[in-house]
Design an enzyme around this catalytic site. Sequence first.
Site, PDB file in Angstrom:
ATOM      1  N   SER A  42      41.951  33.925  42.675  1.00 50.96           N
ATOM      2  CA  SER A  42      41.785  34.481  41.651  1.00 50.96           C
ATOM      3  C   SER A  42      42.585  36.139  41.410  1.00 50.96           C
ATOM      4  O   SER A  42      43.487  35.410  41.067  1.00 50.96           O
ATOM      5  CB  SER A  42      40.155  34.562  41.626  1.00 50.96           C
ATOM      6  OG  SER A  42      39.437  35.471  40.977  1.00 50.96           O
TER       7      SER A  42
ATOM      8  N   ASP B 115      36.950  24.945  36.473  1.00 50.00           N
ATOM      9  CA  ASP B 115      36.933  26.027  36.561  1.00 50.00           C
ATOM     10  C   ASP B 115      37.245  26.819  35.149  1.00 50.00           C
ATOM     11  O   ASP B 115      38.623  26.382  35.163  1.00 50.00           O
ATOM     12  CB  ASP B 115      38.285  26.525  37.889  1.00 50.00           C
ATOM     13  CG  ASP B 115      37.412  28.182  38.175  1.00 50.00           C
ATOM     14  OD1 ASP B 115      36.570  29.058  37.499  1.00 50.00           O
ATOM     15  OD2 ASP B 115      38.826  28.684  39.318  1.00 50.00           O
TER      16      ASP B 115
ATOM     17  N   HIS C  71      34.916  27.859  40.895  1.00 50.25           N
ATOM     18  CA  HIS C  71      35.531  28.630  41.418  1.00 50.25           C
ATOM     19  C   HIS C  71      36.093  29.472  42.667  1.00 50.25           C
ATOM     20  O   HIS C  71      36.792  30.418  43.219  1.00 50.25           O
ATOM     21  CB  HIS C  71      35.274  30.421  40.719  1.00 50.25           C
ATOM     22  CG  HIS C  71      36.818  31.234  40.541  1.00 50.25           C
ATOM     23  ND1 HIS C  71      37.839  30.998  40.426  1.00 50.25           N
ATOM     24  CD2 HIS C  71      36.322  32.445  40.409  1.00 50.25           C
ATOM     25  CE1 HIS C  71      38.420  32.152  40.394  1.00 50.25           C
ATOM     26  NE2 HIS C  71      37.920  33.368  40.531  1.00 50.25           N
TER      27      HIS C  71
END
Length: 449
Positions: free
Chosen positions: A287, A344, A412
């Site tokens: 991320s 995602d 995610h």
Amino acid sequence: MNLSMKLARPCTFLATTTHTPKPSKHVSIRCCTLTQAVVRPLKKSLDDQRIKSWEHLLDPMDYDLTASLFTSKAVKLGNRWKEYQGIQNWEGLLDPLDENLRGEILRYGYFVEAAYRSFDFDSSSPTYGTCRYPKSTLLDRSGLPETGYRLTRNLRATSGIQLPRWFEKAPSWVAIQSSWIGYVAVCRDKEEIARLGRRDVVIALRGTATVLEWLENLRATLSPLPNADSKPGPDGSEPMVESGFLSLYTSGTAESPSLQEMVREEISRILQTYGDEPLSLTITGHSLGAALATLTAYDIKTTFEHAPMVTVMSFGGPRVGNRSFRCQLEKQGTKVLRIVNSDDLITKVPGFVLEEDSDVSKNRHIYMAGLPSWIQKRVEGTQWVYAEVGRELRLRSKDSPYLNSINVATCHDLKTYLHLVNGFVSSNCQFKATVRRVLNNHNREKVAV
């Protein structure tokens, strides 16, 4: 637009194995519950050659791979280590996914997971935003014993956002400006160095955790890179990256130096110590950590003239910069492997991606699929035009027979990514459990004939 943010805390993941799974109602992933799915049938028109090419991909591989990914139990990479670090841009290794590369991706993913497990998510704690463990025991206590690596530096990221005065009335954890984001670890074990074919240095970075990090993520316009090559890119633009990511990488305070300063100082020390032996720098993150990993790699190659091979293993990363930035990465030889889950949403932001016609030399026209030409022309001149970098390993939550109730958070989650990497086979047959069923059906048909 009203935004609500809630800090996520890690929780236990009940992993699956390659054995026939017992019927279960749920598989737990960080802060989310997923209902088990029914395996979808594949098309039966499969030739023997394709079936045969799948069989070697079904070696038993449990989700808990820490025992087999490190030291003597893992596969020896030897002289092929540069191939798995992307020296040839992973040609022929991604589809179908090479087993050795799978092991390397998972191994670096576990280093990022260790960063998550080591972070203090408890906003009511006076140590919120710090590392829970000392350097000497961090890997052991976060579930990675006997890796052959030793931590040499803790890393912090600092937000450059100046908060208004009324924020002083908010709880102290809301305005925390600088927080622990990861670490640098150097392979010290002789057996592991021999297995890897070189001494490896890992920089592992976690994803978004604090309020100011979330606010930095929302600063999605592009900003010029300081000290970048003055030569413009192919479209005439200078290298630019997302403003919030750049702020988190370059901002510092009197009490805490910037992430950039800490990385440069540690890499300089490492190069002085080990620069005369085969060495690799592997920067991995999830991320926000994936975006910062890309910036870190760029900065290392820009700062150190004789830097060793630098590779980024990126999990669920957002877009980072424009096409000129991508060209700079390619020019300096930085290798980036982006592991992307098609389900995602984070990998689809920020901004827009402009694509070029296949014959670039004859036609410089740029377009965005699905958008009218008049919108495209307006967007081209803005600070919202991004470009994907490196090579991509594309996965899908929907391909896993173990995941069904799919939402933004679970798609995610890093554990979802590791689960998908562990099970992915190829673009023709995406998941190991499905492949095994197809092979069984194929073998039964051959016996019947």
